[in-house]
Design a protein around this motif. Sequence first.
Motif, mmCIF file in Angstrom:
data_model
loop_
_atom_site.group_PDB
_atom_site.id
_atom_site.type_symbol
_atom_site.label_atom_id
_atom_site.label_comp_id
_atom_site.label_asym_id
_atom_site.label_seq_id
_atom_site.Cartn_x
_atom_site.Cartn_y
_atom_site.Cartn_z
ATOM 1 N N ALA A 1 10.476 -6.964 0.320
ATOM 2 C CA ALA A 1 11.036 -5.950 -0.585
ATOM 3 C C ALA A 1 9.959 -5.456 -1.534
ATOM 4 O O ALA A 1 9.041 -6.195 -1.882
ATOM 5 C CB ALA A 1 12.185 -6.569 -1.392
ATOM 6 N N ILE A 2 10.069 -4.194 -1.927
ATOM 7 C CA ILE A 2 9.150 -3.686 -2.958
ATOM 8 C C ILE A 2 9.965 -3.004 -4.059
ATOM 9 O O ILE A 2 11.041 -2.471 -3.801
ATOM 10 C CB ILE A 2 8.080 -2.714 -2.399
ATOM 11 C CG1 ILE A 2 8.689 -1.608 -1.555
ATOM 12 C CG2 ILE A 2 7.035 -3.454 -1.599
ATOM 13 C CD1 ILE A 2 7.662 -0.641 -0.983
ATOM 14 N N GLY A 3 9.440 -3.041 -5.266
ATOM 15 C CA GLY A 3 10.166 -2.501 -6.411
ATOM 16 C C GLY A 3 9.649 -1.128 -6.809
ATOM 17 O O GLY A 3 8.490 -0.785 -6.588
ATOM 18 N N ARG A 4 10.553 -0.348 -7.375
ATOM 19 C CA ARG A 4 10.179 0.969 -7.904
ATOM 20 C C ARG A 4 10.903 1.220 -9.226
ATOM 21 O O ARG A 4 12.031 0.759 -9.416
ATOM 22 C CB ARG A 4 10.581 2.093 -6.932
ATOM 23 C CG ARG A 4 9.721 2.194 -5.680
ATOM 24 C CD ARG A 4 8.316 2.699 -6.025
ATOM 25 N NE ARG A 4 7.498 2.897 -4.847
ATOM 26 C CZ ARG A 4 6.731 1.976 -4.296
ATOM 27 N NH1 ARG A 4 6.706 0.757 -4.796
ATOM 28 N NH2 ARG A 4 5.999 2.244 -3.234
ATOM 29 N N HIS B 1 1.603 4.793 -1.611
ATOM 30 C CA HIS B 1 1.092 3.438 -1.834
ATOM 31 C C HIS B 1 1.005 2.625 -0.554
ATOM 32 O O HIS B 1 0.959 1.389 -0.606
ATOM 33 C CB HIS B 1 1.943 2.718 -2.885
ATOM 34 C CG HIS B 1 1.795 3.320 -4.242
ATOM 35 N ND1 HIS B 1 0.689 3.082 -5.036
ATOM 36 C CD2 HIS B 1 2.570 4.193 -4.921
ATOM 37 C CE1 HIS B 1 0.811 3.770 -6.169
ATOM 38 N NE2 HIS B 1 1.945 4.456 -6.124
ATOM 39 N N PHE B 2 0.990 3.296 0.594
ATOM 40 C CA PHE B 2 0.877 2.588 1.877
ATOM 41 C C PHE B 2 -0.285 1.590 1.804
ATOM 42 O O PHE B 2 -1.351 1.891 1.257
ATOM 43 C CB PHE B 2 0.636 3.597 3.012
ATOM 44 C CG PHE B 2 0.562 2.945 4.369
ATOM 45 C CD1 PHE B 2 1.726 2.601 5.043
ATOM 46 C CD2 PHE B 2 -0.658 2.649 4.962
ATOM 47 C CE1 PHE B 2 1.671 1.989 6.286
ATOM 48 C CE2 PHE B 2 -0.715 2.038 6.202
ATOM 49 C CZ PHE B 2 0.456 1.699 6.867
ATOM 50 N N CYS B 3 -0.059 0.409 2.362
ATOM 51 C CA CYS B 3 -1.007 -0.708 2.238
ATOM 52 C C CYS B 3 -2.447 -0.301 2.585
ATOM 53 O O CYS B 3 -2.737 0.151 3.690
ATOM 54 C CB CYS B 3 -0.558 -1.848 3.138
ATOM 55 S SG CYS B 3 -1.709 -3.226 3.129
ATOM 56 N N LEU B 4 -3.329 -0.573 1.631
ATOM 57 C CA LEU B 4 -4.754 -0.267 1.807
ATOM 58 C C LEU B 4 -5.375 -1.139 2.894
ATOM 59 O O LEU B 4 -6.356 -0.743 3.533
ATOM 60 C CB LEU B 4 -5.446 -0.533 0.464
ATOM 61 C CG LEU B 4 -6.839 -0.022 0.240
ATOM 62 C CD1 LEU B 4 -6.842 1.484 0.162
ATOM 63 C CD2 LEU B 4 -7.405 -0.619 -1.042
ATOM 64 N N GLY B 5 -4.801 -2.328 3.080
ATOM 65 C CA GLY B 5 -5.414 -3.296 4.004
ATOM 66 C C GLY B 5 -4.694 -3.408 5.339
ATOM 67 O O GLY B 5 -4.914 -4.381 6.064
ATOM 68 N N ALA B 6 -3.864 -2.410 5.697
ATOM 69 C CA ALA B 6 -3.033 -2.543 6.907
ATOM 70 C C ALA B 6 -3.879 -2.791 8.162
ATOM 71 O O ALA B 6 -3.563 -3.674 8.969
ATOM 72 C CB ALA B 6 -2.172 -1.296 7.085
ATOM 73 N N SER B 7 -4.981 -2.066 8.314
ATOM 74 C CA SER B 7 -5.796 -2.237 9.530
ATOM 75 C C SER B 7 -6.426 -3.625 9.567
ATOM 76 O O SER B 7 -6.475 -4.274 10.618
ATOM 77 C CB SER B 7 -6.903 -1.179 9.596
ATOM 78 O OG SER B 7 -6.323 0.096 9.622
#
Length: 171
Positions: free
Chosen positions: A54-57, A113-119
């Motif tokens: 889950a992520i908060g906003r 804010h898509f994950c910077l480290g996804a790759s």
Amino acid sequence: MVAGAGNETTGRLIGWIGSILAKNPDQRRELAADPLLIPNAVEEILRLEPAGPAIGRYVAADAEFHGTTVPAGSALLVLIAAANRDPRRVPDGDRFDIHRDIRHQLAFGYGLHFCLGASLARLEGRIAMAELLKRFPDWDVDWDHAKLVSTSTVRGWESLPLIVGSSVPVA
Ligand code: HEM
């Protein structure tokens, strides 16, 4: 920020690889026999058990979701783990299937804010799975001593003792 976001999450992903492949020995054997299936299997594990469920906003302006207005100033929790199994998008979403056609899953968030480290995370997952399968194609979990924990950001195995080698019960 990067150290925290990059370690706890991938550690949890590797734990989910251990537990999910223990529960699905047929698919684990398929992966051991054909490593080309590994990238999609990692994606399926991210879909089924996203390390951050889950992520908060903070809602800056009134926003409408499915006919309901969420007023500005609200705190909103976005349930990634539920969305990844949404029956309107994912048929039979509770089932683990390394052959699933995964068009889009939300383990790395969405948008600005898509994950910077996804790759990097995907690469780590692939390497961990490939090396584990190469070294120990059969394993099980000592479930009596496995411990699942949730923090405010991640969910996964704090402890997941694996049984490997000749003592693995044949499923
Ligand atoms: C399985 C592993 C990972 C998962 C499930 C994951 C998940 C996520 C999610 C859901 C977000 C979005 C948060 C939001 O929208 O509020 C995010 C953002 C972020 N992730 Fe990851 N992550 C993983 C690995 C990594 C790695 C390896 C790094 C760096 C080495 C990293 C660095 C970041 C950073 C810096 C952000 C913030 C991006 C921004 O706000 O613009 N993550 N991650």
